[in-house]
Every structure is written in structure tokens, then in C-alpha cells.
Write an enzyme that holds these catalytic residues in place. Structure first.
Site, short mmCIF file in Angstrom:
data_model
loop_
_atom_site.label_atom_id
_atom_site.label_comp_id
_atom_site.label_asym_id
_atom_site.label_seq_id
_atom_site.Cartn_x
_atom_site.Cartn_y
_atom_site.Cartn_z
N GLU A 39 0.83 -1.20 0.00
CA GLU A 39 0.00 0.00 0.00
C GLU A 39 0.87 1.26 0.00
O GLU A 39 2.01 1.24 0.47
CB GLU A 39 -0.89 0.01 1.25
CG GLU A 39 -2.34 -0.35 1.00
CD GLU A 39 -3.13 0.69 0.22
OE1 GLU A 39 -2.55 1.44 -0.60
OE2 GLU A 39 -4.34 0.76 0.42
N ASP A 40 0.31 2.33 -0.51
CA ASP A 40 1.00 3.62 -0.47
C ASP A 40 0.91 4.23 0.93
O ASP A 40 1.89 4.65 1.51
CB ASP A 40 0.41 4.58 -1.52
CG ASP A 40 -1.12 4.64 -1.49
OD1 ASP A 40 -1.76 3.99 -0.64
OD2 ASP A 40 -1.68 5.35 -2.34
N ASP B 298 -4.52 4.94 6.28
CA ASP B 298 -5.18 6.11 6.85
C ASP B 298 -6.24 5.60 7.83
O ASP B 298 -5.94 5.34 8.99
CB ASP B 298 -5.75 6.88 5.66
CG ASP B 298 -6.32 8.23 6.03
OD1 ASP B 298 -5.96 8.74 7.09
OD2 ASP B 298 -7.11 8.78 5.25
N PHE C 272 -2.48 15.74 4.41
CA PHE C 272 -2.74 15.13 3.11
C PHE C 272 -1.48 15.25 2.26
O PHE C 272 -1.01 16.34 1.97
CB PHE C 272 -3.93 15.81 2.41
CG PHE C 272 -4.39 15.03 1.22
CD1 PHE C 272 -5.20 13.91 1.38
CD2 PHE C 272 -3.98 15.39 -0.06
CE1 PHE C 272 -5.61 13.17 0.28
CE2 PHE C 272 -4.39 14.66 -1.16
CZ PHE C 272 -5.20 13.55 -0.99
N ARG D 21 1.51 12.66 -8.86
CA ARG D 21 1.98 11.29 -8.64
C ARG D 21 3.45 11.14 -9.00
O ARG D 21 4.17 10.33 -8.44
CB ARG D 21 1.18 10.29 -9.50
CG ARG D 21 -0.25 10.09 -9.06
CD ARG D 21 -0.84 8.87 -9.77
NE ARG D 21 -2.29 8.87 -9.75
CZ ARG D 21 -3.03 8.41 -8.75
NH1 ARG D 21 -2.45 7.94 -7.66
NH2 ARG D 21 -4.34 8.43 -8.83
P1 5GP Z 1 -7.70 3.89 4.14
O1 5GP Z 1 -8.57 2.81 3.61
O2 5GP Z 1 -6.57 3.40 5.02
O3 5GP Z 1 -8.48 5.01 4.77
O4 5GP Z 1 -7.13 4.65 2.89
C1 5GP Z 1 -6.06 4.27 2.17
C2 5GP Z 1 -6.08 5.00 0.83
O5 5GP Z 1 -6.54 6.37 0.96
C3 5GP Z 1 -4.69 5.11 0.31
O6 5GP Z 1 -4.34 3.98 -0.43
C4 5GP Z 1 -4.74 6.39 -0.51
O7 5GP Z 1 -5.18 6.09 -1.82
C5 5GP Z 1 -5.78 7.26 0.16
N1 5GP Z 1 -5.15 8.27 1.04
C6 5GP Z 1 -5.16 8.29 2.38
N2 5GP Z 1 -4.46 9.34 2.87
C7 5GP Z 1 -3.97 9.99 1.78
C8 5GP Z 1 -3.13 11.15 1.62
O8 5GP Z 1 -2.65 11.81 2.57
N3 5GP Z 1 -2.83 11.51 0.34
C9 5GP Z 1 -3.30 10.83 -0.74
N4 5GP Z 1 -2.95 11.28 -1.94
N5 5GP Z 1 -4.09 9.73 -0.63
C10 5GP Z 1 -4.42 9.31 0.62
#
Ligand code: 5GP
Length: 174
Positions: free
Chosen positions: A97-98, A101, A150, A163
Site C-alpha cells: 500500500e501507499d 489512513d 494530506f 503522482r
Molecule cells: P484507508 O482505507 O486506510 O483510509 O485509505 C487508504 C487509501 O486512501 C490510500 O491507499 C490512498 O489512496 C488514500 N489516502 C489516504 N491518505 C492519503 C493522503 O494523505 N494523500 C493521498 N494522496 N491519498 C491518501
């Protein structure tokens, strides 16, 4: 109004940490192979760099999910927009994963690959924002823990932009 990007993690720091993660994964899976599941699009840059630094045999495949609507707040519902091409049954799956959150995406995917008969399932994330966690997920390998901001770059977008930045930055509006 213009957007400025403030550098949070420079390119060299990311490269050094990804090398460490690759070395750790190679050690942990010695004598085995790994099946990297890259979550598109955000994790693509990270997954490719990481794969190059893993010394055990690697299979890589791609999956696209969405948990967000158009905004920046998780809906809590994870949808598969593109599934894998390959079968993960019997494989040592590592979900790449990137950023984690709310935790909803990794929580959902961890269970999905167990249900699909993976031999083992671990998770690696480039970034972790623990302040925003909604579900408790065990992440095996974390690149950097960052504050609740963010971020963009190194695969992460803001409205599909940024990106391609070689570093992680925070968008600041002037
Ligand atoms: P989760 O399911 O953990 O809430 O979200 C994960 C996904 O939310 C990440 O794979 C990403 O695509 C997006 N995301 C969460 N925080 C950020 C952020 O600070 N910047 C960006 N660009 N995407 C985020």
C-alpha cells in the site's frame, strides 16, 4: 489560488528506507518466494522500487480498489475496481500500500486474501497516518509514520496530479 508543495520526505530518504524494507523482507522470506499485490495507482512507484530490492523470487500483480468518493474522507466501504490477473492460492502474499489512513482498505484486503487461500498474508505500507485509524490493522512493514496531513508524490495524487513527484510532499494553498 496556487498550490505549493512542501517537501516532507526527500527522494534520498525514501530510497534508503525502501532498501531497508527490501532487505528485511528478503531476510524474513529466505528460502521462500513472495507474491506482491500492488494496490493501484498510489502504491505503483513504491511497489516497483521495493520489488527491485527483494532478493527472494518475486511475483508481482496489481489490484485497484476505491474507498474514497471524490473527497478526502474514507467512506469505509472498499470496492475492487480491478482484480488480480494471477491466483494467490498457496502464495506468501504481501499487500503493498501507499498509505494507511482509516485502515479500512488493508483490513478488507487482509481478510480477502486469507479467504482466497493465500499461504500467508502480510502488509507493507510506505506511509502510515495512525491518527486517523478507524479499524485496528496489523501492518508488518512500515516505511514512515507521518502526521495527519494530506500528502502527495511518489505515486500519491491530489486530483490525479503530483503522482510523478520523486518525493513526498504536503499541498499548501497560497
Ligand atoms: P484507508 O482505507 O486506510 O483510509 O485509505 C487508504 C487509501 O486512501 C490510500 O491507499 C490512498 O489512496 C488514500 N489516502 C489516504 N491518505 C492519503 C493522503 O494523505 N494523500 C493521498 N494522496 N491519498 C491518501
Amino acid at each position: 489560488m496556487s498550490e505549493n508543495i512542501r517537501v516532507l520526505l526527500p527522494e534520498e530518504e525514501l530510497a534508503a528506507r525502501i532498501s531497508e524494507l527490501g532487505a528485511q523482507i528478503s531476510k524474513d522470506y529466505e528460502g521462500e518466494s513472495v507474491f506482491l499485490v500492488c494496490i493501484l495507482k498510489g502504491a505503483a512507484f513504491f511497489a516497483c522500487e521495493l520489488a527491485k530490492r527483494i532478493t527472494v523470487p518475486v511475483i508481482i500483480d496489481f489490484m485497484a480498489t476505491s474507498s474514497y468518493g471524490s473527497g478526502t474522507v474514507s467512506s469505509g466501504v472498499v470496492k475492487i475496481k480491478k482484480d488480480l490477473d494471477l491466483d494467490p492460492t498457496g502464495q506468501n502474499v504481501i499487500i503493498v500500500e501507499d498509505i494507511i489512513d482509516s485502515g479500512n482498505t488493508l483490513n478488507y484486503l487482509g481478510q480477502l486474501f486469507k479467504d482466497r487461500g493465500a499461504k500467508s498474508v502480510r502488509m507493507v505500507t510506505m506511509l502510515d497516518k495512525p491518527d486517523r485509524r478507524e479499524v485496528d490493522v496489523h501492518v508488518d512493514y512500515t516505511g514512515f509514520t507521518i502526521p495527519d496531513q494530506f500528502v502527495v508524490g511518489y505515486g500519491l495524487d491530489y486530483d490525479q496530479k503530483y503522482r510523478n513527484l520523486p518525493y513526498i510532499g504536503v499541498v499548501e494553498l497560497d
